[in-house]
Design a protein around this motif. Structure first.
Motif, PDB file in Angstrom:
ATOM      1  N   VAL A   1       0.840  -1.206   0.000  1.00  0.00           N
ATOM      2  CA  VAL A   1       0.000   0.000   0.000  1.00  0.00           C
ATOM      3  C   VAL A   1       0.869   1.248   0.000  1.00  0.00           C
ATOM      4  O   VAL A   1       0.636   2.190  -0.767  1.00  0.00           O
ATOM      5  N   LEU A   2       1.894   1.245   0.853  1.00  0.00           N
ATOM      6  CA  LEU A   2       2.772   2.416   0.947  1.00  0.00           C
ATOM      7  C   LEU A   2       3.448   2.699  -0.394  1.00  0.00           C
ATOM      8  O   LEU A   2       3.545   3.850  -0.828  1.00  0.00           O
ATOM      9  N   ALA A   3       3.893   1.624  -1.049  1.00  0.00           N
ATOM     10  CA  ALA A   3       4.549   1.798  -2.348  1.00  0.00           C
ATOM     11  C   ALA A   3       3.564   2.388  -3.361  1.00  0.00           C
ATOM     12  O   ALA A   3       3.898   3.299  -4.121  1.00  0.00           O
ATOM     13  N   GLY A   4       2.326   1.887  -3.310  1.00  0.00           N
ATOM     14  CA  GLY A   4       1.299   2.375  -4.232  1.00  0.00           C
ATOM     15  C   GLY A   4       0.944   3.838  -3.991  1.00  0.00           C
ATOM     16  O   GLY A   4       0.666   4.584  -4.928  1.00  0.00           O
ATOM     17  N   LEU A   5       0.951   4.256  -2.716  1.00  0.00           N
ATOM     18  CA  LEU A   5       0.677   5.661  -2.409  1.00  0.00           C
ATOM     19  C   LEU A   5       1.815   6.530  -2.929  1.00  0.00           C
ATOM     20  O   LEU A   5       1.603   7.611  -3.470  1.00  0.00           O
ATOM     21  N   ALA A   6       3.038   6.027  -2.777  1.00  0.00           N
ATOM     22  CA  ALA A   6       4.201   6.825  -3.160  1.00  0.00           C
ATOM     23  C   ALA A   6       4.328   6.954  -4.676  1.00  0.00           C
ATOM     24  O   ALA A   6       4.741   7.996  -5.174  1.00  0.00           O
ATOM     25  N   ASP A   7       3.949   5.903  -5.400  1.00  0.00           N
ATOM     26  CA  ASP A   7       4.129   6.036  -6.852  1.00  0.00           C
ATOM     27  C   ASP A   7       2.821   6.366  -7.590  1.00  0.00           C
ATOM     28  O   ASP A   7       2.799   6.463  -8.816  1.00  0.00           O
ATOM     29  N   GLY A   8       1.746   6.527  -6.831  1.00  0.00           N
ATOM     30  CA  GLY A   8       0.519   7.019  -7.463  1.00  0.00           C
ATOM     31  C   GLY A   8      -0.399   5.925  -7.979  1.00  0.00           C
ATOM     32  O   GLY A   8      -1.443   6.226  -8.545  1.00  0.00           O
ATOM     33  N   ARG A   9      -0.048   4.652  -7.774  1.00  0.00           N
ATOM     34  CA  ARG A   9      -0.921   3.594  -8.262  1.00  0.00           C
ATOM     35  C   ARG A   9      -2.147   3.424  -7.373  1.00  0.00           C
ATOM     36  O   ARG A   9      -3.170   2.891  -7.809  1.00  0.00           O
ATOM     37  N   VAL A  10      -2.051   3.854  -6.112  1.00  0.00           N
ATOM     38  CA  VAL A  10      -3.244   3.863  -5.261  1.00  0.00           C
ATOM     39  C   VAL A  10      -3.931   5.207  -5.437  1.00  0.00           C
ATOM     40  O   VAL A  10      -3.319   6.257  -5.261  1.00  0.00           O
ATOM     41  N   ASP A  11      -5.203   5.186  -5.815  1.00  0.00           N
ATOM     42  CA  ASP A  11      -5.915   6.434  -6.084  1.00  0.00           C
ATOM     43  C   ASP A  11      -6.544   7.015  -4.827  1.00  0.00           C
ATOM     44  O   ASP A  11      -6.523   8.214  -4.603  1.00  0.00           O
ATOM     45  N   ILE A  12      -7.138   6.140  -4.035  1.00  0.00           N
ATOM     46  CA  ILE A  12      -7.830   6.616  -2.840  1.00  0.00           C
ATOM     47  C   ILE A  12      -7.372   5.813  -1.635  1.00  0.00           C
ATOM     48  O   ILE A  12      -7.397   4.577  -1.662  1.00  0.00           O
ATOM     49  N   ALA A  13      -6.909   6.502  -0.619  1.00  0.00           N
ATOM     50  CA  ALA A  13      -6.499   5.836   0.614  1.00  0.00           C
ATOM     51  C   ALA A  13      -7.537   6.125   1.675  1.00  0.00           C
ATOM     52  O   ALA A  13      -7.999   7.256   1.824  1.00  0.00           O
ATOM     53  N   ILE A  14      -7.926   5.080   2.407  1.00  0.00           N
ATOM     54  CA  ILE A  14      -8.884   5.267   3.488  1.00  0.00           C
ATOM     55  C   ILE A  14      -8.226   4.780   4.764  1.00  0.00           C
ATOM     56  O   ILE A  14      -7.647   3.684   4.786  1.00  0.00           O
TER      57      ILE A  14
END
Ligand code: ADP
Ligand code: MG
Length: 709
Positions: A375-388
């Motif tokens: 999840v952290l990697a996805g937040l950092a590179d933009g692959r995660v769109d929405i974090a809850i």
């Protein structure tokens, strides 16, 4: 002789009370007990009451049963114990026209306070007793030998030996010494003229020694306005400063993603939802970061508004975050939002099909190990769109590629520090922030408590809700009807909640009482039905187990502590029973009641109390209204602003005279004036005295509090 400028509040604050005639060491200490140290403290130590002698009655004119004010002299004082061990102080008083008997129960100190020969004002309801007149437990003011038609009554104390007439004479002397230079009035004359406010110097004189109650009221209005204006100036200055200095993102609000989302909803938006989304889009489109409060009653449909805000950021290639106050709520939001988003896809030029599924991830402290890393990697590179998630979202070690919008569910723990942390997380720009709350706040209170936020209101429930019928079960006779209702509804295939008494002091006691209620209902009133128990001491797994049994209809009745207050959504539940309802506040009762009425079946809420004689205003308010904003107004009326403003009252910026309840209009006027002043002169350079007052009266603590809004 050089003309000296009028005296400012700062000048007054620099003069120690010891400089006044009559204030020696002893009185200085006594005044300090009331937090009066300097002359500013003294002149803002306002009377707590004014005795209007023009309204005073003579003893001979008193009518039994009618409240009246009399000015009398104490003749004799005696004390004794009653048979049931209460103290009783008997006082004979007279005023030349007649005599009266006054009795105080359980106020033994009256014996010491009321000395023979003392002049006192009594306010109370006389009745006849043994052929004569008597007042029981009247309000007593010691007024000494003050003359004048209106006598100010100051807070006074036996213990430190400070009488109201001494305070009055100190104030009088202080104001007399100000008279030559006059007291500065830094509020622009356009404002005081327009609002018909008397000059500040006059107001100080009039509040302490008015000629009439009207004059006192005009003085109070002026000084209350000053208090409100200062609060509003601080808030408006901060708001404008934030707008000037923070770089935000000008979001692309006409994108396809939001549109597709809204079109895919199984229902049309309510008018209020449409209005709120439009207001938010205006904010999102500007390069200044949004800072907006979304108020909406339980069930008003805030989630859709929140999600459309997050998607507006996502459709421009940024990310959105939704922050909840607890992990359980974050998990519920994650489930709910995923469901709401369905199969929504986002454009992705790197993908063969030109798009990819929208990616929503949960991040709480319970997400650990490889999953967390991912999840952290996805937040950092933009692959995660929405974090809850919870506040874990803005902790160390969480980096976003480009955080564009943040929705905070429930405002309480989100302040300036959190906003700063967000800025650090999002590449220098400040994300747009939407704060959601289900606790309706009256408009004027919101202006003060959330004064640097813009406010949107969802004041319309989605259609098709059948209103909740609320009834008061006052005592055991009616309680039988409650359980009959529960049985009847369960017989129809519906479900019920039973909320157990709130025990503030101890979770342990609360759990014990919930267990006891559960046992009792299982063995007796609700015997034969399928009951579940939910409370704060269960493990998350146990809670989830019980909740899912209830959700799937395998339990008929959920007996619970207030843990169900937030976030439980079971449309088939149609009865809410709240035991010892009088222990809860209006807002909390309203939140609890909002757990039912979520489906198409008619719902009811029973408020159960021990048998009361007379009324119970909070319970009655709930019976009378299901409108959260209306209830918030009633709540403010009943409680005063005490709770709302309690943190603020600790500081010097204390609203001593102004009342958010009584002075609703004045709050709005003060806010308007603050915008006018700041927008014409953003640094308050033309208003040095006003600026200096803010500096003087707002301590860092107050600033912190205001910042939390
Ligand atoms: P809130 O968060 O304000 O308490 P929710 O967003 O949870 O309210 O919405 C409450 C319920 O109302 C949900 O079941 C949701 O699907 C439904 N809902 C929301 N907006 C509408 C609408 N415009 N029309 C019908 N139902 C709606
Ligand atoms: Mg919600």
């Amino acid at each position: 002789m050089s003309e000296r400028p009028p005296i400012t509040l700062r000048d007054l604050a620099a003069i120690d009370v010891a400089q006044l005639r009559g204030v020696g060491d002893k009185k200085r200490t006594a005044l300090a007990a009331f937090d009066v140290h300097n002359v500013l403290d003294l002149v803002t130590n306002y009377p707590r009451r004014w005795v209007d002698r023009t309204n005073e009655a003579r003893i001979a004119d008193l009518v039994p049963g009618e409240e009246a004010l009399v000015l009398v002299t104490v003749r004799t004082v005696t004390k004794r114990m009653t048979r049931n061990r209460r103290t009783m102080v008997n006082v004979q008083v007279g005023d030349g026209s007649g005599r009266m008997h006054v009795v105080f129960f359980n106020q033994p100190w009256r014996e010491r306070q009321l000395k023979e020969g003392l002049q006192i004002a009594l306010y109370g309801k006389p009745d006849t007793y043994r052929g004569g007149l008597q007042m029981a437990n009247p309000i007593v003011d010691l007024i000494g030998d003050r003359t004048g038609r209106i006598v100010p009554i100051y807070p006074q104390s036996e213990k430190v030996q400070l009488t109201t007439w001494e305070v009055a004479s100190f104030v009088e002397e202080a104001l007399r010494r100000c008279a030559e230079r006059g007291i500065a009035d830094p509020v622009p004359v356009e404002v005081t003229d327009r609002l018909d406010l008397m000059a500040r110097g006059q107001a100080f004189a009039s509040i302490h020694a008015p000629e009439s109650m009207r004059e006192k009221e005009a003085a109070r209005r002026r000084l209350a306005f000053d208090e409100l204006l200062r609060v509003q100036l601080v808030l408006v200055l901060r708001k404008r400063e934030l707008e000037r200095t923070s770089r935000g993102i000008a979001h692309e609000v006409d994108g396809e993603l939001v549109q597709r989302f809204l079109e895919a909803l199984p229902y049309p938006l309510t008018g209020a939802q449409r209005r709120a989304i439009a207001q938010i889009e205006v904010d999102l489109a500007t390069p200044q970061p949004m800072h907006r409060l979304l108020q909406g009653d339980v069930g008003a449909g805030k989630t859709v508004v929140a999600v459309s805000t997050l998607l507006a950021a996502v459709q421009g290639g940024h990310q959105g975050a939704l922050m909840a106050p607890t992990e359980v709520l974050a998990e519920q939001h994650a489930t709910g939002v995923r469901e709401l988003l369905g199969e929504l896809r986002v454009p992705d030029p790197g993908n063969l099909f030109g798009d990819r599924p929208l990616r929503v991830e949960l991040l709480t402290n319970r997400v650990t190990g490889a999953e967390r890393k991912d999840v952290l990697a996805g937040l950092a590179d933009g692959r995660v769109d929405i974090a809850i998630g919870t506040h874990a979202l803005i902790q160390e070690g969480v980096e976003f590629s480009s955080l564009g919008a943040v929705v905070v569910d429930e405002q309480h723990r989100f302040g300036v520090e959190q906003r700063a942390a967000l800025r650090d997380k999002s590449g220098g720009h400040v994300p747009d922030v939407l704060v959601m709350t289900a606790t309706p706040i009256p408009r004027t209170a919101a202006m003060t408590v959330y004064g640097d936020l813009d406010v949107s209101v969802l004041d319309e429930l989605p259609p098709g809700r059948t209103p909740i019928v609320t009834k008061w079960a006052n005592g055991p006779m009616l309680e039988a009807e409650v359980w009959a209702d529960v049985r009847h509804e369960v017989g129809e295939g519906r479900q019920a909640y039973v909320v157990c008494p709130l025990i503030d002091e101890s979770e342990k006691l609360e759990v014990a009482s919930a267990e006891e209620t559960f046992q009792r209902l299982s063995n007796d009133e609700l015997k034969g039905l399928r009951l579940g128990l939910l409370h704060g001491r269960l493990t998350p797994a146990e809670k989830e187990m019980t909740m899912s049994l209830f959700r799937s209809g395998q339990l008929d009745v959920l007996v619970a502590t207030t843990v169900i207050e937030v976030g439980v959504d079971v449309p088939n539940a149609t009865v809410m029973v709240i035991l010892d309802a009088d222990r809860f506040g209006i807002a909390q009762l309203h939140q609890l009641r909002g757990r039912v009425g979520r489906g198409s079946h008619e719902s009811m809420c029973w408020l159960v109390t021990q048998e009361h004689d007379g009324g119970n205003p909070r319970v009655e308010a709930l019976v009378a209204s299901t409108d959260g904003f209306e209830l918030a107004e009633v709540d403010l009326d009943l409680r005063g602003e005490g709770t709302l403003m309690s943190t603020m009252q600790k500081g010097r910026s204390d609203l001593k005279l102004a009342s958010l309840r009584r002075d609703r209009q004045l709050v709005a006027k003060a806010r308007e004036a603050a915008f006018e002043i700041v927008d014409a002169d953003p640094g308050l350079e033309q208003h040095p005295v006003l600026l200096d007052e803010l500096d003087l009266l707002f301590t860092d603590e107050d600033e912190d509090f205001l910042a939390k809004s």
